[in-house]
Design a protein around this motif. Structure first.
Motif, PDB file in Angstrom:
ATOM      1  N   SER A   1       0.565   4.076   0.906  1.00 54.34           N
ATOM      2  CA  SER A   1      -0.196   4.977   1.810  1.00 54.34           C
ATOM      3  C   SER A   1       0.389   4.795   3.249  1.00 54.34           C
ATOM      4  O   SER A   1       0.103   3.874   3.802  1.00 54.34           O
ATOM      5  CB  SER A   1      -1.703   5.169   1.607  1.00 54.34           C
TER       6      SER A   1
ATOM      7  N   ILE B   1       0.848  -1.223   0.093  1.00 53.37           N
ATOM      8  CA  ILE B   1       0.058   0.006   0.221  1.00 53.37           C
ATOM      9  C   ILE B   1       0.609   1.271  -0.070  1.00 53.37           C
ATOM     10  O   ILE B   1       1.750   1.378   1.116  1.00 53.37           O
ATOM     11  CB  ILE B   1      -0.898   0.173   1.397  1.00 53.37           C
TER      12      ILE B   1
ATOM     13  N   THR C   1      -2.455   2.231   9.921  1.00 54.84           N
ATOM     14  CA  THR C   1      -3.751   1.627  10.335  1.00 54.84           C
ATOM     15  C   THR C   1      -3.839   0.016  10.305  1.00 54.84           C
ATOM     16  O   THR C   1      -4.475  -0.444  11.171  1.00 54.84           O
ATOM     17  CB  THR C   1      -5.090   2.189   9.293  1.00 54.84           C
ATOM     18  N   MET C   2      -3.579  -0.517   9.405  1.00 56.32           N
ATOM     19  CA  MET C   2      -3.451  -2.057   9.322  1.00 56.32           C
ATOM     20  C   MET C   2      -2.725  -2.520  10.305  1.00 56.32           C
ATOM     21  O   MET C   2      -3.235  -3.627  10.951  1.00 56.32           O
ATOM     22  CB  MET C   2      -2.808  -2.556   7.854  1.00 56.32           C
TER      23      MET C   2
ATOM     24  N   PRO D   1      -0.630   6.456   6.224  1.00 58.77           N
ATOM     25  CA  PRO D   1      -1.576   6.457   7.282  1.00 58.77           C
ATOM     26  C   PRO D   1      -2.343   4.926   7.046  1.00 58.77           C
ATOM     27  O   PRO D   1      -2.690   4.118   8.234  1.00 58.77           O
ATOM     28  CB  PRO D   1      -2.466   7.385   6.856  1.00 58.77           C
ATOM     29  N   GLN D   2      -2.619   4.498   5.691  1.00 60.99           N
ATOM     30  CA  GLN D   2      -3.143   3.047   5.705  1.00 60.99           C
ATOM     31  C   GLN D   2      -2.303   1.916   6.316  1.00 60.99           C
ATOM     32  O   GLN D   2      -2.976   1.216   6.805  1.00 60.99           O
ATOM     33  CB  GLN D   2      -3.653   2.797   4.425  1.00 60.99           C
TER      34      GLN D   2
END
Length: 342
Positions: A250, A248, A256-257, A252-253
């Motif tokens: 990103s 990913i 988050t994961m 932030p993503q």
């Protein structure tokens, strides 16, 4: 013979034929044209009439034409004088603007400065840098763009931005790379998803050996991402095959994961300050060996160094040190000489 040479010769010939026009004498003449008499012009210029008359005669001599006709009622412009009055004002004004711009460029920070930041450094620098520039350099307009290290390098190469922060060095003599900070990379997990092999002897500073990263499902950026390249180089040097289950681009993503226990990730401390402080994420130091990376400030050699870009560059260095100290980051600022600064 190329067409460039004749053009250059014509330019040199034109330069040789230009009269030695004195901007000050031109200013005197324009004042005389506006006032209409030697006495009035001399008073406006705060100079003696003989001195003004002498400068006017010198200007006429340089140009090889008569500019004014004197009479008891004042002066009358000749045809050449009228033409010089029409065009001379633009010359004087342009010279004044050029001098003003040059002085401001050397002493005052003003104008647009564009900079590219990778996501993790953007989290650390963007807001405090924007606030600092707005407060301390109100005439500087800052434009911040976020991108991958490779993209930022290309933006600098193509003159799309003035400065960039990157994690990759490129063999290009047109570019200057100045070390900015060295930072540790951490394995990030949810508090209830600590990996097997993690050493919890010090609950506030857990560690994990590099070899124990092999079995962990990782969420990382794509292979073209500078941060991913750093991790992959480290893994190859340590003889480790990483288990990347999702890519990913990103930050932030990815974080988050990790905090949702869907995977683990590897990022610097600065990227998870908020999550660690809130207790939603754990930063686990990678040891044996330690995983580190260096951020570099990048600019193009041939791009002019403005006072504004210098101000931004200096502010970045100051903010990096302040952020390391404020958040107790596992990173070290590096000054312009390449020395670590605690």
């Amino acid at each position: 013979m190329s067409s460039v040479q004749p053009a250059r010769e014509r330019s040199l010939q034109a330069a040789r034929e230009l009269p030695a026009l004195d901007i000050r004498q031109l200013h005197y003449f324009l004042t005389l044209a506006e006032e209409g008499s030697i006495s009035s012009a001399a008073a406006a210029l705060h100079m003696a009439q003989p001195s003004l008359s002498e400068n006017l005669m010198r200007l006429e001599s340089k140009l090889g034409v008569q500019l004014v006709v004197r009479s008891g009622r004042g002066v009358t412009l000749t045809e050449a004088g009228q033409l010089l009055a029409e065009r001379g004002r633009g010359i004087v004004d342009a010279a004044a603007r050029a001098i003003s711009d040059i002085r401001h460029a050397g002493t005052e920070a003003r104008g647009l400065v564009s900079i590219g930041l990778p996501p993790s450094l953007g989290l650390l620098l963007s807001v405090p840098l924007a606030e600092t520039i707005r407060s301390e350099y109100p005439d500087v307009r800052l434009r911040i763009s976020e991108g991958l290290s490779g993209d930022i390098t290309e933006w600098v190469e193509n003159d799309r931005i003035d400065l960039g922060c990157v994690y990759e060095l490129r063999d290009n003599r047109e570019l200057l790379f100045q070390p900015l900070l060295a930072e540790k990379l951490f394995l990030i997990s949810a508090p209830d998803n600590l990996p097997e092999g993690a050493n919890l002897e010090d609950p506030d500073a857990p560690t994990i050996r590099a070899i124990d990263l092999r079995a962990l499902p990782l969420a990382l950026p794509a292979a073209s991402h500078g941060a991913r390249k750093v991790v992959e180089r480290f893994a190859r040097a340590a003889g480790i095959a990483l288990n990347v289950v999702v890519e990913i681009d990103s930050l932030p993503q990815i974080v988050t994961m990790a905090t949702r226990a869907s995977a683990y990730t590897i990022v610097p401390h600065a990227a998870v300050i908020d999550e660690v402080a809130a207790g939603t994420g754990r930063a686990i130091e990678i040891v044996e060996p330690t995983m580190t990376r260096t951020a570099y400030l990048l600019r193009k050699r041939t791009r002019p160094i403005t006072r504004a870009s210098q101000a931004v560059q200096q502010s970045i260095a100051v903010i990096v040190r302040e952020m390391i100290e404020r958040f107790q980051l596992d990173a070290v600022a590096i000054d312009a000489t390449g020395r670590d600064r605690a």
